[in-house]
Scaffold this motif. Structure first.
Motif, PDB file in Angstrom:
ATOM      1  N   GLY A 112      43.668  -0.395  46.521  1.00 38.95           N
ATOM      2  CA  GLY A 112      43.498  -0.154  45.245  1.00 38.95           C
ATOM      3  C   GLY A 112      44.627   0.402  44.445  1.00 38.95           C
ATOM      4  O   GLY A 112      45.393   1.382  44.911  1.00 38.95           O
ATOM      5  N   ASP A 113      45.065  -0.194  43.259  1.00 41.83           N
ATOM      6  CA  ASP A 113      46.094   0.307  42.541  1.00 41.83           C
ATOM      7  C   ASP A 113      45.623   1.416  41.513  1.00 41.83           C
ATOM      8  O   ASP A 113      45.614   1.416  40.481  1.00 41.83           O
ATOM      9  N   ALA A 137      43.364 -13.088  42.458  1.00 42.75           N
ATOM     10  CA  ALA A 137      42.678 -12.359  41.679  1.00 42.75           C
ATOM     11  C   ALA A 137      43.118 -11.146  41.306  1.00 42.75           C
ATOM     12  O   ALA A 137      44.003 -10.548  41.969  1.00 42.75           O
ATOM     13  N   PRO A 138      43.039 -10.518  40.048  1.00 45.84           N
ATOM     14  CA  PRO A 138      43.642  -9.529  39.513  1.00 45.84           C
ATOM     15  C   PRO A 138      43.001  -8.075  40.032  1.00 45.84           C
ATOM     16  O   PRO A 138      42.807  -7.241  39.247  1.00 45.84           O
ATOM     17  N   LEU A 139      42.220  -8.244  41.294  1.00 45.30           N
ATOM     18  CA  LEU A 139      41.315  -7.300  41.667  1.00 45.30           C
ATOM     19  C   LEU A 139      41.713  -6.730  43.084  1.00 45.30           C
ATOM     20  O   LEU A 139      42.423  -7.300  43.875  1.00 45.30           O
ATOM     21  N   PRO A 140      41.278  -5.549  43.439  1.00 44.47           N
ATOM     22  CA  PRO A 140      41.396  -5.035  44.734  1.00 44.47           C
ATOM     23  C   PRO A 140      40.724  -5.936  45.755  1.00 44.47           C
ATOM     24  O   PRO A 140      39.559  -6.680  45.314  1.00 44.47           O
ATOM     25  N   ARG A 193      36.295 -14.939  33.912  1.00 51.83           N
ATOM     26  CA  ARG A 193      35.419 -14.110  32.923  1.00 51.83           C
ATOM     27  C   ARG A 193      34.858 -13.003  33.971  1.00 51.83           C
ATOM     28  O   ARG A 193      34.677 -11.889  33.658  1.00 51.83           O
ATOM     29  N   ALA A 194      34.428 -13.635  35.395  1.00 52.51           N
ATOM     30  CA  ALA A 194      33.984 -12.743  36.077  1.00 52.51           C
ATOM     31  C   ALA A 194      35.040 -11.672  36.733  1.00 52.51           C
ATOM     32  O   ALA A 194      34.460 -10.677  36.894  1.00 52.51           O
ATOM     33  N   TRP A 195      36.128 -11.882  36.343  1.00 50.12           N
ATOM     34  CA  TRP A 195      37.131 -10.874  37.016  1.00 50.12           C
ATOM     35  C   TRP A 195      37.626 -10.035  35.893  1.00 50.12           C
ATOM     36  O   TRP A 195      38.525  -9.244  36.216  1.00 50.12           O
ATOM     37  N   GLY A 196      36.813 -10.139  34.618  1.00 46.85           N
ATOM     38  CA  GLY A 196      37.248  -9.140  33.783  1.00 46.85           C
ATOM     39  C   GLY A 196      37.925  -9.641  32.267  1.00 46.85           C
ATOM     40  O   GLY A 196      38.361  -8.704  31.581  1.00 46.85           O
TER      41      GLY A 196
END
Length: 393
Positions: free
Chosen positions: A329-330, A295-298, A74-77
């Motif tokens: 960053g993607d 994580a699905p994040l940079p 949830r924190a990751w989006g």
């Protein structure tokens, strides 16, 4: 990204694009591969079939309320993107979440028979046991004949190219040509990397954030073993994934499999395996599996504890295409965007070793970009025929 102009986030909603093909074609193929990897029961098979239908034609569904990592996602989006088509959210996010949903479908985190079973393990072990691996490890016997500097450079290129070409031990790979007569290395900061790892400094700490298991992880381990054995680093930390991810990403179990594979080999490969085994037992080499690795994040959004850990490193080396996407960053950066600018947030010196397999790219000079585009249009970005070594000290 900090200190840089905005660039569009890469999505998967453009038909014919590489991200779209991953979501529309590769992910269904992965589900079918996993479905046949083990004798899953009706519950797992039904869940895999449901994921197959959902990931191509449906919308993103949240994890169950009792998921052990629900708060983290949830924190990751997760709540932000739930209910949206897979193709219409950032590609890095949707690609990562697909693998988390795949593990849910096969009960990887559920108590019972399938808890903790890596659905990609059969393929990983088959690669380690393949005859090609024997041939690649046998090439290590010739390494000792090279001058010391060439040995290090050969191992660096082995790590860079992974399983693409004989562990990269052919030094000519750095200077050869691709079929389109463009340079294989589109950027080469290897001298800058070696300058960060001077010989005989026991306080040097290398962090290597690994990518794939199997025949790509082996050359990463060989490079670490060489640097430890020759005193180029005093300690090394190998970061891997805490659970199976992106088909072949390395986990702690994969590290142990690779070390055992080296120790069971012949000649120089076995010697490298002993160096690694000893370094693991005496603490000069440690293995970490931080949750943010999945994580699905940079990396610009890394948590404070990981930031503090990487800040202590003499240099952090990020391996592979996914880690590069997370590092810069993607985004659809102009390729000449300075690598140092997009990585300015990183808490210490950082290097990227990457074979190009996706669209994100920075740090090219204008002449190199023009040559690549003239020869290959945009195919050079995703074909795996080019690579880079980039460093921000």
């Amino acid at each position: 990204m900090p200190h840089t102009p905005a660039a569009p986030v890469i999505l998967g909603n453009e038909p014919g694009s590489f991200p779209h093909s991953v979501l529309a074609d590769r992910h269904p193929a992965i589900i079918r591969q996993v479905r046949e990897a083990f004798p899953y029961g009706p519950g797992q098979r039904d869940a895999l079939d449901a994921l197959l239908a959902n990931c191509t034609k449906g919308t993103i569904e949240p994890l169950p309320a009792d998921a052990h990592d629900g708060d983290r996602w949830r924190a990751w989006g997760m709540d932000t993107y739930a209910g949206r088509p897979w193709f219409d959210v950032p590609w890095l996010w949707s690609e990562s979440y697909f693998y988390r949903q795949l593990l849910h479908a096969v009960d990887h985190f559920t108590p019972g028979l399938w808890q903790g079973i890596d659905p990609f393990r059969p393929a990983k072990l088959a690669e380690l046991d393949a005859p090609e691996t024997d041939a690649e490890l046998a090439a290590l016997d010739d390494l000792a004949r090279l001058p010391a500097a060439d040995q290090a450079q050969a191992l660096l290129h082995g790590s860079l190219w992974g399983n693409r070409a004989d562990l990269g031990f052919r030094l000519s790979a750095a200077h050869g040509t691709t079929p389109a007569d463009t340079p294989p290395l589109v950027a080469d900061d290897s001298e800058a990397l070696w300058s960060l790892l001077p010989p005989a400094d026991p306080d040097t700490l290398l962090c290597l954030i690994a990518d794939n298991a199997g025949r790509e992880l082996v050359p990463d381990l060989l490079l670490i073993a060489h640097l430890l054995d020759r005193g180029r680093v005093g300690r090394a930390v190998l970061h891997v994934k805490p659970y199976p991810y992106y088909v072949s990403d390395a986990t702690p179990a994969d590290v142990l499999d690779a070390v055992r594979r080296l120790r069971s080999a012949q000649g120089a490969a076995a010697a490298f395996g002993e160096v690694l085994w000893t370094a693991l037992t005496d603490g000069r080499l440690t293995v970490r599996a931080h949750p943010f690795s999945c994580a699905p994040l940079p990396y610009a959004r890394m948590p404070d504890d990981l930031r503090a850990e990487l800040a202590r490193a003499t240099v952090t080396v990020l391996k592979g295409d996914l880690n590069y996407r997370r590092l810069v960053g993607d985004h659809r950066w102009p390729p000449t965007t300075p690598f140092a600018d997009v990585t300015a947030y990183f808490p210490g010196p950082v290097a990227a070793l990457r074979t190009l397999k996706s669209d994100a790219i920075t740090g090219l000079d204008a002449r190199t970009e023009a040559t690549l585009v003239a020869a290959e249009e945009q195919r050079w970005r995703t074909g795996g025929t080019h690579a880079l070594i980039q460093v921000r000290g």
